[in-house]
Design an enzyme around this catalytic site. Structure first.
Site, short mmCIF file in Angstrom:
data_model
loop_
_atom_site.label_atom_id
_atom_site.label_comp_id
_atom_site.label_asym_id
_atom_site.label_seq_id
_atom_site.Cartn_x
_atom_site.Cartn_y
_atom_site.Cartn_z
CG HIS A 1 3.21 15.21 -23.80
ND1 HIS A 1 3.98 16.32 -24.04
CD2 HIS A 1 3.95 14.44 -22.98
CE1 HIS A 1 5.12 16.22 -23.38
NE2 HIS A 1 5.14 15.08 -22.73
CG HIS B 1 0.61 10.29 -25.14
ND1 HIS B 1 -0.05 10.72 -24.02
CD2 HIS B 1 1.91 10.22 -24.79
CE1 HIS B 1 0.81 10.91 -23.05
NE2 HIS B 1 2.02 10.62 -23.49
CD GLU C 1 9.00 15.58 -22.61
OE1 GLU C 1 8.42 16.63 -22.32
OE2 GLU C 1 8.39 14.51 -22.87
CG HIS D 1 7.60 10.14 -24.26
ND1 HIS D 1 6.23 10.06 -24.26
CD2 HIS D 1 7.91 11.24 -23.54
CE1 HIS D 1 5.73 11.08 -23.58
NE2 HIS D 1 6.73 11.81 -23.12
CE LYS E 1 0.91 14.01 -14.79
NZ LYS E 1 0.61 14.51 -16.16
NE ARG F 1 -3.95 -2.17 2.04
CZ ARG F 1 -3.73 -3.23 2.83
NH1 ARG F 1 -2.77 -3.22 3.71
NH2 ARG F 1 -4.51 -4.27 2.73
CE LYS G 1 7.14 17.03 -14.33
NZ LYS G 1 7.13 15.78 -15.06
NE ARG H 1 2.34 16.98 -13.25
CZ ARG H 1 2.95 16.18 -12.41
NH1 ARG H 1 2.68 16.26 -11.13
NH2 ARG H 1 3.82 15.29 -12.84
CG ASN I 1 0.52 16.47 -20.49
OD1 ASN I 1 1.51 15.77 -20.35
ND2 ASN I 1 -0.48 16.49 -19.64
CD GLU J 1 -2.22 16.77 -16.12
OE1 GLU J 1 -1.11 16.24 -15.90
OE2 GLU J 1 -2.86 16.60 -17.15
P1 NAD Z 1 13.77 4.80 -21.63
O1 NAD Z 1 13.55 4.68 -20.19
O2 NAD Z 1 13.23 3.73 -22.51
O3 NAD Z 1 15.33 4.96 -21.89
C1 NAD Z 1 15.79 5.07 -23.20
C2 NAD Z 1 16.89 4.04 -23.52
O4 NAD Z 1 18.11 4.49 -22.96
C3 NAD Z 1 16.64 2.67 -22.93
O5 NAD Z 1 17.11 1.71 -23.85
C4 NAD Z 1 17.49 2.69 -21.69
O6 NAD Z 1 17.85 1.41 -21.25
C5 NAD Z 1 18.69 3.46 -22.17
N1 NAD Z 1 19.47 4.15 -21.17
C6 NAD Z 1 19.05 4.73 -20.03
N2 NAD Z 1 20.06 5.40 -19.46
C7 NAD Z 1 21.14 5.22 -20.25
C8 NAD Z 1 22.48 5.69 -20.20
N3 NAD Z 1 22.88 6.54 -19.25
N4 NAD Z 1 23.34 5.29 -21.15
C9 NAD Z 1 22.92 4.48 -22.16
N5 NAD Z 1 21.66 4.03 -22.28
C10 NAD Z 1 20.78 4.41 -21.33
O7 NAD Z 1 13.16 6.18 -22.20
P2 NAD Z 1 13.10 7.66 -21.61
O8 NAD Z 1 13.08 8.53 -22.77
O9 NAD Z 1 14.06 7.88 -20.54
O10 NAD Z 1 11.67 7.68 -20.92
C11 NAD Z 1 10.50 7.51 -21.67
C12 NAD Z 1 9.40 7.08 -20.74
O11 NAD Z 1 9.17 8.12 -19.78
C13 NAD Z 1 8.08 6.86 -21.43
O12 NAD Z 1 7.54 5.66 -20.96
C14 NAD Z 1 7.23 8.04 -21.01
O13 NAD Z 1 5.86 7.72 -20.97
C15 NAD Z 1 7.77 8.33 -19.66
N6 NAD Z 1 7.57 9.70 -19.21
C16 NAD Z 1 7.04 9.90 -17.98
C17 NAD Z 1 6.86 11.17 -17.49
C18 NAD Z 1 6.36 11.37 -16.10
O14 NAD Z 1 6.05 12.50 -15.73
N7 NAD Z 1 6.31 10.34 -15.30
C19 NAD Z 1 7.22 12.26 -18.27
C20 NAD Z 1 7.78 12.05 -19.53
C21 NAD Z 1 7.94 10.74 -19.99
N1 GLY Z 2 5.21 15.02 -18.11
C1 GLY Z 2 4.01 15.66 -17.74
C2 GLY Z 2 3.80 15.78 -16.28
O1 GLY Z 2 4.63 15.38 -15.49
O2 GLY Z 2 2.80 16.30 -15.85
#
Ligand code: NAD
Ligand code: GLY
Length: 369
Positions: free
Chosen positions: A248, A252, A185, A265, A143, A121, A227, A241, A245, A237
Protein backbone atom coordinates in the site's frame (compact mmCIF):
# COMPACT_ATOMS: atom_id res chain seq x y z
CA UNK A 1 -34.78 -23.53 -1.73
CA UNK A 2 -32.81 -21.15 0.52
CA UNK A 3 -29.19 -20.56 -0.52
CA UNK A 4 -26.55 -21.26 2.07
CA UNK A 5 -25.30 -18.26 4.01
CA UNK A 6 -21.86 -18.20 5.61
CA UNK A 7 -21.17 -16.05 8.62
CA UNK A 8 -18.10 -14.72 10.40
CA UNK A 9 -17.70 -12.57 13.47
CA UNK A 10 -15.43 -9.60 13.97
CA UNK A 11 -14.71 -10.01 17.65
CA UNK A 12 -14.34 -6.57 19.21
CA UNK A 13 -16.07 -6.74 22.59
CA UNK A 14 -19.04 -4.39 22.63
CA UNK A 15 -18.33 -3.47 18.99
CA UNK A 16 -18.51 -7.11 17.81
CA UNK A 17 -20.43 -7.57 14.55
CA UNK A 18 -21.24 -10.24 11.97
CA UNK A 19 -20.15 -10.53 8.35
CA UNK A 20 -22.89 -12.33 6.39
CA UNK A 21 -21.87 -13.80 3.02
CA UNK A 22 -24.21 -15.41 0.51
CA UNK A 23 -26.20 -15.16 -2.70
CA UNK A 24 -29.56 -13.47 -3.35
CA UNK A 25 -29.32 -11.51 -0.09
CA UNK A 26 -30.12 -8.05 -1.49
CA UNK A 27 -33.90 -7.68 -1.43
CA UNK A 28 -34.36 -10.77 0.73
CA UNK A 29 -32.34 -10.30 3.89
CA UNK A 30 -34.13 -8.48 6.72
CA UNK A 31 -31.65 -5.99 8.17
CA UNK A 32 -34.08 -4.36 10.64
CA UNK A 33 -32.60 -6.23 13.65
CA UNK A 34 -29.47 -4.11 13.07
CA UNK A 35 -31.43 -0.82 13.02
CA UNK A 36 -32.17 0.60 16.46
CA UNK A 37 -34.26 3.65 15.49
CA UNK A 38 -36.96 4.32 12.88
CA UNK A 39 -34.80 6.06 10.28
CA UNK A 40 -32.40 4.71 7.69
CA UNK A 41 -30.32 6.74 5.22
CA UNK A 42 -28.93 4.68 2.35
CA UNK A 43 -25.84 6.27 0.82
CA UNK A 44 -24.96 5.03 -2.65
CA UNK A 45 -23.76 6.42 -5.96
CA UNK A 46 -25.16 7.04 -9.42
CA UNK A 47 -23.74 3.75 -10.81
CA UNK A 48 -24.88 1.42 -8.03
CA UNK A 49 -28.29 3.03 -7.37
CA UNK A 50 -29.97 1.83 -10.61
CA UNK A 51 -28.62 -1.68 -10.00
CA UNK A 52 -29.31 -2.38 -6.33
CA UNK A 53 -31.00 0.51 -4.50
CA UNK A 54 -34.54 -0.83 -4.83
CA UNK A 55 -33.52 -4.27 -3.55
CA UNK A 56 -31.68 -2.78 -0.59
CA UNK A 57 -34.62 -0.55 0.32
CA UNK A 58 -36.61 -3.79 0.70
CA UNK A 59 -34.17 -4.99 3.41
CA UNK A 60 -35.65 -2.43 5.86
CA UNK A 61 -39.41 -3.16 6.08
CA UNK A 62 -41.32 -0.75 8.33
CA UNK A 63 -38.53 1.87 8.50
CA UNK A 64 -38.36 5.41 7.10
CA UNK A 65 -35.85 4.80 4.30
CA UNK A 66 -34.25 7.86 2.67
CA UNK A 67 -31.45 7.86 0.15
CA UNK A 68 -28.61 10.05 -1.01
CA UNK A 69 -27.05 9.32 -4.38
CA UNK A 70 -23.49 10.63 -4.71
CA UNK A 71 -21.42 11.14 -7.86
CA UNK A 72 -19.28 8.10 -8.67
CA UNK A 73 -15.51 8.09 -8.34
CA UNK A 74 -12.48 8.24 -6.10
CA UNK A 75 -12.09 11.92 -6.98
CA UNK A 76 -15.36 12.58 -5.15
CA UNK A 77 -14.07 11.05 -1.91
CA UNK A 78 -13.72 14.56 -0.52
CA UNK A 79 -15.19 17.12 1.88
CA UNK A 80 -17.67 18.56 -0.63
CA UNK A 81 -19.24 15.21 -1.42
CA UNK A 82 -19.17 14.13 2.22
CA UNK A 83 -21.14 17.28 2.98
CA UNK A 84 -23.92 16.11 0.65
CA UNK A 85 -24.53 13.24 3.09
CA UNK A 86 -24.84 15.68 6.01
CA UNK A 87 -27.09 17.97 3.90
CA UNK A 88 -29.50 15.08 3.25
CA UNK A 89 -29.46 13.89 6.85
CA UNK A 90 -30.30 17.36 8.12
CA UNK A 91 -32.84 18.18 5.39
CA UNK A 92 -34.67 14.89 6.06
CA UNK A 93 -34.40 15.55 9.82
CA UNK A 94 -32.52 12.41 10.72
CA UNK A 95 -32.00 12.18 14.47
CA UNK A 96 -29.04 10.71 16.35
CA UNK A 97 -30.95 7.39 16.29
CA UNK A 98 -30.65 7.12 12.52
CA UNK A 99 -28.69 4.33 10.82
CA UNK A 100 -26.59 5.02 7.72
CA UNK A 101 -26.25 2.29 5.10
CA UNK A 102 -23.28 2.21 2.71
CA UNK A 103 -24.34 0.62 -0.57
CA UNK A 104 -21.45 0.48 -3.05
CA UNK A 105 -17.71 0.03 -3.26
CA UNK A 106 -14.97 1.21 -0.95
CA UNK A 107 -15.42 4.88 -1.81
CA UNK A 108 -19.06 4.90 -0.71
CA UNK A 109 -18.22 2.65 2.25
CA UNK A 110 -15.37 4.80 3.55
CA UNK A 111 -17.35 8.04 3.12
CA UNK A 112 -20.54 6.70 4.66
CA UNK A 113 -18.63 5.28 7.61
CA UNK A 114 -16.91 8.62 8.15
CA UNK A 115 -20.23 10.47 7.88
CA UNK A 116 -21.66 8.06 10.47
CA UNK A 117 -18.66 8.64 12.75
CA UNK A 118 -19.23 12.42 12.60
CA UNK A 119 -23.01 12.95 12.31
CA UNK A 120 -24.34 14.15 15.66
CA UNK A 121 -21.05 12.88 17.17
CA UNK A 122 -21.58 9.35 15.90
CA UNK A 123 -24.44 7.18 14.65
CA UNK A 124 -24.49 3.49 13.65
CA UNK A 125 -23.96 2.29 10.10
CA UNK A 126 -24.29 -0.84 7.99
CA UNK A 127 -21.93 -1.92 5.21
CA UNK A 128 -23.38 -3.45 2.02
CA UNK A 129 -20.27 -3.69 -0.18
CA UNK A 130 -20.81 -4.34 -3.88
CA UNK A 131 -17.27 -4.52 -5.28
CA UNK A 132 -14.88 -7.40 -4.67
CA UNK A 133 -12.39 -5.04 -3.05
CA UNK A 134 -14.94 -3.68 -0.62
CA UNK A 135 -16.29 -7.17 0.15
CA UNK A 136 -12.88 -8.54 1.09
CA UNK A 137 -11.32 -5.48 2.64
CA UNK A 138 -12.73 -2.00 3.06
CA UNK A 139 -16.15 -2.91 4.54
CA UNK A 140 -14.51 -4.85 7.38
CA UNK A 141 -12.46 -3.31 10.17
CA UNK A 142 -13.88 0.16 10.68
CA UNK A 143 -11.40 2.36 8.82
CA UNK A 144 -13.39 5.24 7.35
CA UNK A 145 -12.43 8.52 5.75
CA UNK A 146 -11.84 10.75 2.78
CA UNK A 147 -8.85 11.87 0.71
CA UNK A 148 -6.92 15.13 0.97
CA UNK A 149 -5.25 16.60 -2.14
CA UNK A 150 -1.91 15.97 -0.38
CA UNK A 151 -2.54 12.38 0.68
CA UNK A 152 -4.96 9.50 0.37
CA UNK A 153 -7.30 8.62 3.24
CA UNK A 154 -5.59 11.25 5.39
CA UNK A 155 -8.80 12.48 7.05
CA UNK A 156 -10.85 9.85 8.82
CA UNK A 157 -11.94 7.91 11.89
CA UNK A 158 -12.20 4.37 13.18
CA UNK A 159 -15.90 3.50 13.28
CA UNK A 160 -17.08 -0.11 13.16
CA UNK A 161 -20.30 -1.09 11.32
CA UNK A 162 -23.25 -2.94 12.91
CA UNK A 163 -23.11 -5.64 10.25
CA UNK A 164 -21.51 -6.31 6.86
CA UNK A 165 -23.87 -7.90 4.33
CA UNK A 166 -22.08 -9.40 1.31
CA UNK A 167 -24.19 -10.57 -1.62
CA UNK A 168 -21.76 -12.23 -4.04
CA UNK A 169 -24.33 -11.96 -6.85
CA UNK A 170 -23.69 -8.21 -6.97
CA UNK A 171 -20.23 -8.93 -8.40
CA UNK A 172 -21.75 -10.16 -11.66
CA UNK A 173 -22.24 -6.55 -12.81
CA UNK A 174 -18.70 -5.49 -11.90
CA UNK A 175 -16.35 -4.51 -14.78
CA UNK A 176 -13.39 -6.93 -15.20
CA UNK A 177 -10.85 -4.24 -14.26
CA UNK A 178 -12.59 -3.81 -10.89
CA UNK A 179 -12.60 -7.59 -10.38
CA UNK A 180 -8.84 -7.67 -10.85
CA UNK A 181 -8.42 -4.74 -8.46
CA UNK A 182 -10.33 -6.68 -5.81
CA UNK A 183 -8.21 -9.75 -6.43
CA UNK A 184 -5.12 -7.75 -5.45
CA UNK A 185 -6.47 -7.52 -1.90
CA UNK A 186 -7.47 -11.21 -1.93
CA UNK A 187 -3.91 -12.17 -2.96
CA UNK A 188 -2.62 -9.91 -0.19
CA UNK A 189 -4.16 -12.16 2.49
CA UNK A 190 -2.36 -15.18 1.08
CA UNK A 191 0.93 -13.30 1.05
CA UNK A 192 0.76 -11.79 4.53
CA UNK A 193 -0.58 -14.64 6.65
CA UNK A 194 -1.75 -17.77 4.92
CA UNK A 195 0.39 -19.80 2.51
CA UNK A 196 -2.31 -22.48 2.29
CA UNK A 197 -4.71 -19.85 0.96
CA UNK A 198 -1.96 -18.62 -1.40
CA UNK A 199 -1.62 -22.16 -2.79
CA UNK A 200 -5.42 -22.35 -3.21
CA UNK A 201 -5.35 -19.00 -5.04
CA UNK A 202 -2.62 -20.25 -7.37
CA UNK A 203 -4.96 -23.08 -8.35
CA UNK A 204 -8.15 -20.96 -8.58
CA UNK A 205 -7.10 -17.53 -9.80
CA UNK A 206 -8.58 -18.00 -13.29
CA UNK A 207 -11.91 -19.14 -11.77
CA UNK A 208 -11.93 -15.98 -9.71
CA UNK A 209 -11.16 -13.77 -12.70
CA UNK A 210 -14.12 -15.48 -14.41
CA UNK A 211 -16.36 -14.76 -11.36
CA UNK A 212 -17.23 -18.42 -10.69
CA UNK A 213 -19.51 -18.34 -7.68
CA UNK A 214 -18.13 -21.22 -5.64
CA UNK A 215 -14.56 -19.93 -5.87
CA UNK A 216 -15.69 -16.38 -5.15
CA UNK A 217 -17.58 -17.31 -1.99
CA UNK A 218 -14.57 -19.24 -0.68
CA UNK A 219 -12.12 -16.42 -1.51
CA UNK A 220 -14.35 -13.80 0.12
CA UNK A 221 -14.88 -15.97 3.20
CA UNK A 222 -11.14 -16.68 3.66
CA UNK A 223 -10.22 -13.04 3.04
CA UNK A 224 -12.79 -11.72 5.54
CA UNK A 225 -11.73 -14.37 8.07
CA UNK A 226 -8.12 -13.21 7.80
CA UNK A 227 -9.05 -9.56 8.09
CA UNK A 228 -11.45 -10.19 11.00
CA UNK A 229 -8.70 -12.04 12.81
CA UNK A 230 -6.13 -9.28 12.37
CA UNK A 231 -8.60 -6.51 13.26
CA UNK A 232 -9.71 -8.37 16.41
CA UNK A 233 -6.07 -8.54 17.52
CA UNK A 234 -5.23 -4.92 16.70
CA UNK A 235 -8.29 -2.77 15.98
CA UNK A 236 -6.51 0.60 15.89
CA UNK A 237 -3.32 -0.42 14.14
CA UNK A 238 -1.00 -0.27 17.12
CA UNK A 239 1.16 -2.89 15.39
CA UNK A 240 -0.01 -6.08 13.66
CA UNK A 241 -2.81 -4.47 11.59
CA UNK A 242 -0.23 -2.60 9.53
CA UNK A 243 0.55 -5.87 7.72
CA UNK A 244 -2.78 -5.40 5.91
CA UNK A 245 -0.99 -2.59 4.11
CA UNK A 246 1.38 -4.83 2.15
CA UNK A 247 2.04 -3.01 -1.12
CA UNK A 248 0.00 0.00 0.00
CA UNK A 249 2.84 2.47 0.61
CA UNK A 250 4.07 2.03 -2.96
CA UNK A 251 0.44 1.81 -4.10
CA UNK A 252 -0.71 5.03 -2.43
CA UNK A 253 2.22 6.84 -4.04
CA UNK A 254 1.08 5.54 -7.44
CA UNK A 255 -2.55 6.53 -6.82
CA UNK A 256 -1.60 10.03 -5.70
CA UNK A 257 0.80 10.48 -8.62
CA UNK A 258 -1.71 9.23 -11.22
CA UNK A 259 -4.52 11.39 -9.80
CA UNK A 260 -7.21 9.76 -7.71
CA UNK A 261 -9.26 7.34 -9.77
CA UNK A 262 -6.94 7.02 -12.77
CA UNK A 263 -5.29 3.95 -11.30
CA UNK A 264 -7.69 1.81 -9.28
CA UNK A 265 -6.69 1.32 -5.64
CA UNK A 266 -6.36 -2.45 -6.13
CA UNK A 267 -4.29 -1.99 -9.30
CA UNK A 268 -1.85 0.22 -7.40
CA UNK A 269 -1.75 -2.29 -4.52
CA UNK A 270 -1.03 -5.10 -7.02
CA UNK A 271 2.02 -3.29 -8.38
CA UNK A 272 2.93 -2.24 -4.84
CA UNK A 273 2.95 -5.87 -3.67
CA UNK A 274 5.31 -6.77 -6.52
CA UNK A 275 7.56 -3.90 -5.42
CA UNK A 276 7.43 -5.05 -1.78
CA UNK A 277 8.40 -8.57 -2.86
CA UNK A 278 11.21 -7.18 -5.00
CA UNK A 279 12.59 -5.14 -2.10
CA UNK A 280 12.18 -8.12 0.26
CA UNK A 281 14.36 -10.16 -2.12
CA UNK A 282 16.97 -7.39 -2.36
CA UNK A 283 17.04 -7.18 1.46
CA UNK A 284 17.70 -10.93 1.64
CA UNK A 285 14.35 -11.73 3.24
CA UNK A 286 12.79 -13.97 0.56
CA UNK A 287 14.14 -16.08 -2.29
CA UNK A 288 14.13 -15.37 -6.01
CA UNK A 289 11.50 -18.10 -6.35
CA UNK A 290 9.24 -16.44 -3.75
CA UNK A 291 9.51 -13.13 -5.58
CA UNK A 292 8.63 -14.86 -8.86
CA UNK A 293 5.55 -16.46 -7.22
CA UNK A 294 4.32 -13.03 -6.10
CA UNK A 295 4.87 -11.46 -9.52
CA UNK A 296 3.18 -14.39 -11.28
CA UNK A 297 0.01 -14.52 -9.16
CA UNK A 298 -0.45 -10.75 -9.42
CA UNK A 299 0.04 -10.89 -13.21
CA UNK A 300 -2.44 -13.78 -13.54
CA UNK A 301 -5.04 -11.54 -11.87
CA UNK A 302 -4.50 -9.15 -14.83
CA UNK A 303 -2.95 -6.42 -12.73
CA UNK A 304 -0.31 -3.94 -14.00
CA UNK A 305 3.35 -4.82 -13.45
CA UNK A 306 4.99 -1.40 -13.68
CA UNK A 307 4.39 2.05 -12.18
CA UNK A 308 2.69 4.73 -14.36
CA UNK A 309 4.91 5.50 -17.34
CA UNK A 310 5.80 9.07 -16.30
CA UNK A 311 6.49 8.22 -12.65
CA UNK A 312 10.08 8.45 -11.43
CA UNK A 313 11.86 7.07 -8.33
CA UNK A 314 11.95 10.64 -7.03
CA UNK A 315 8.12 10.82 -7.32
CA UNK A 316 7.91 7.65 -5.23
CA UNK A 317 10.28 8.99 -2.56
CA UNK A 318 8.38 12.29 -2.28
CA UNK A 319 4.94 10.66 -2.11
CA UNK A 320 5.95 7.81 0.19
CA UNK A 321 7.27 10.34 2.72
CA UNK A 322 3.67 11.24 3.73
CA UNK A 323 2.55 7.65 4.42
CA UNK A 324 0.60 7.18 7.67
CA UNK A 325 2.88 4.33 8.78
CA UNK A 326 5.93 6.60 8.89
CA UNK A 327 7.01 7.61 12.37
CA UNK A 328 9.14 10.70 13.12
CA UNK A 329 10.14 11.04 9.48
CA UNK A 330 11.46 7.51 9.06
CA UNK A 331 10.03 5.36 6.29
CA UNK A 332 8.19 2.28 7.51
CA UNK A 333 7.28 -0.46 5.05
CA UNK A 334 5.49 -3.80 5.08
CA UNK A 335 7.81 -6.41 3.58
CA UNK A 336 7.80 -10.19 3.39
CA UNK A 337 9.90 -12.11 5.94
CA UNK A 338 8.68 -15.16 4.03
CA UNK A 339 5.63 -15.92 1.93
CA UNK A 340 2.74 -15.94 4.42
CA UNK A 341 4.69 -13.85 6.93
CA UNK A 342 4.56 -10.08 6.48
CA UNK A 343 6.67 -7.85 8.69
CA UNK A 344 6.56 -4.13 9.36
CA UNK A 345 10.02 -2.63 9.27
CA UNK A 346 11.78 0.70 9.29
CA UNK A 347 15.06 -1.00 8.46
CA UNK A 348 14.90 -0.15 4.80
CA UNK A 349 18.20 -0.06 2.91
CA UNK A 350 18.03 3.15 0.87
CA UNK A 351 20.16 1.83 -1.99
CA UNK A 352 18.08 -1.32 -2.28
CA UNK A 353 14.88 0.70 -2.15
CA UNK A 354 16.23 2.89 -4.96
CA UNK A 355 17.00 -0.23 -7.00
CA UNK A 356 13.40 -1.45 -6.55
CA UNK A 357 11.99 1.96 -7.49
CA UNK A 358 14.12 2.07 -10.64
CA UNK A 359 13.10 -1.47 -11.56
CA UNK A 360 9.41 -0.56 -11.51
CA UNK A 361 9.61 2.87 -13.14
CA UNK A 362 9.25 2.14 -16.86
CA UNK A 363 10.57 5.61 -17.65
CA UNK A 364 13.88 4.53 -16.09
CA UNK A 365 13.86 1.04 -17.57
CA UNK A 366 17.33 1.47 -18.98
CA UNK A 367 18.66 1.84 -15.44
CA UNK A 368 17.12 -1.39 -14.12
CA UNK A 369 19.27 -3.33 -11.75
P1 NAD B 1 -15.11 2.14 -5.85
O1 NAD B 1 -15.88 2.32 -4.61
O2 NAD B 1 -14.70 3.36 -6.59
O3 NAD B 1 -15.92 1.18 -6.82
C1 NAD B 1 -15.40 0.88 -8.07
C2 NAD B 1 -16.39 1.18 -9.21
O4 NAD B 1 -17.34 0.12 -9.26
C3 NAD B 1 -17.19 2.44 -9.02
O5 NAD B 1 -17.38 3.03 -10.28
C4 NAD B 1 -18.49 1.93 -8.46
O6 NAD B 1 -19.56 2.80 -8.67
C5 NAD B 1 -18.66 0.65 -9.24
N1 NAD B 1 -19.47 -0.38 -8.64
C6 NAD B 1 -19.62 -0.68 -7.33
N2 NAD B 1 -20.32 -1.81 -7.20
C7 NAD B 1 -20.66 -2.21 -8.45
C8 NAD B 1 -21.37 -3.33 -8.96
N3 NAD B 1 -21.82 -4.28 -8.15
N4 NAD B 1 -21.54 -3.42 -10.29
C9 NAD B 1 -21.03 -2.48 -11.12
N5 NAD B 1 -20.31 -1.42 -10.70
C10 NAD B 1 -20.13 -1.30 -9.37
O7 NAD B 1 -13.75 1.32 -5.57
P2 NAD B 1 -13.40 0.09 -4.62
O8 NAD B 1 -12.31 -0.60 -5.29
O9 NAD B 1 -14.59 -0.64 -4.21
O10 NAD B 1 -12.85 0.82 -3.32
C11 NAD B 1 -11.70 1.61 -3.37
C12 NAD B 1 -11.72 2.54 -2.18
O11 NAD B 1 -11.68 1.76 -0.98
C13 NAD B 1 -10.53 3.45 -2.11
O12 NAD B 1 -10.98 4.74 -1.81
C14 NAD B 1 -9.68 2.90 -0.98
O13 NAD B 1 -8.94 3.90 -0.33
C15 NAD B 1 -10.73 2.33 -0.10
N6 NAD B 1 -10.25 1.26 0.78
C16 NAD B 1 -10.54 1.34 2.09
C17 NAD B 1 -10.15 0.35 2.96
C18 NAD B 1 -10.56 0.40 4.40
O14 NAD B 1 -10.08 -0.40 5.19
N7 NAD B 1 -11.47 1.27 4.75
C19 NAD B 1 -9.44 -0.75 2.48
C20 NAD B 1 -9.15 -0.82 1.12
C21 NAD B 1 -9.57 0.21 0.27
N1 GLY C 1 -6.97 -1.99 4.47
C1 GLY C 1 -6.11 -1.91 5.60
C2 GLY C 1 -6.79 -1.94 6.91
O1 GLY C 1 -7.99 -2.08 6.99
O2 GLY C 1 -6.15 -1.86 7.92
Amino acid sequence: MRDSVRQLTVDLGERTYPIIIGQRLLGNYDLTPFVHGKQVMIVTNETVAPLYLESVQACFPGKQVDTVVLPDGERFKDWQTLNQIFDHLLEMRHSRKTTLVALGGGVVGDMTGFAAACYQRGVPFIQIPTTLLSQVDSSVGGKTGINHPLGKNMIGAFHQPEVVLIDTDSLQTLPPREVSAGLAEVIKYGLIRDTEFLGWLERKIESLVALETEALVEAIYQSCACKADVVALDEREGGLRAILNLGHTFGHAIETFAGYGNWLHGEAVGTGMMMAADLSLRQGMISEEDRARVIRIVERANLPGLAPSAMTPEDFRRLMAVDKKNVDGSLRLVLLGALGDAVVTDEVDTLKLDATLRAFCAFHEGENT
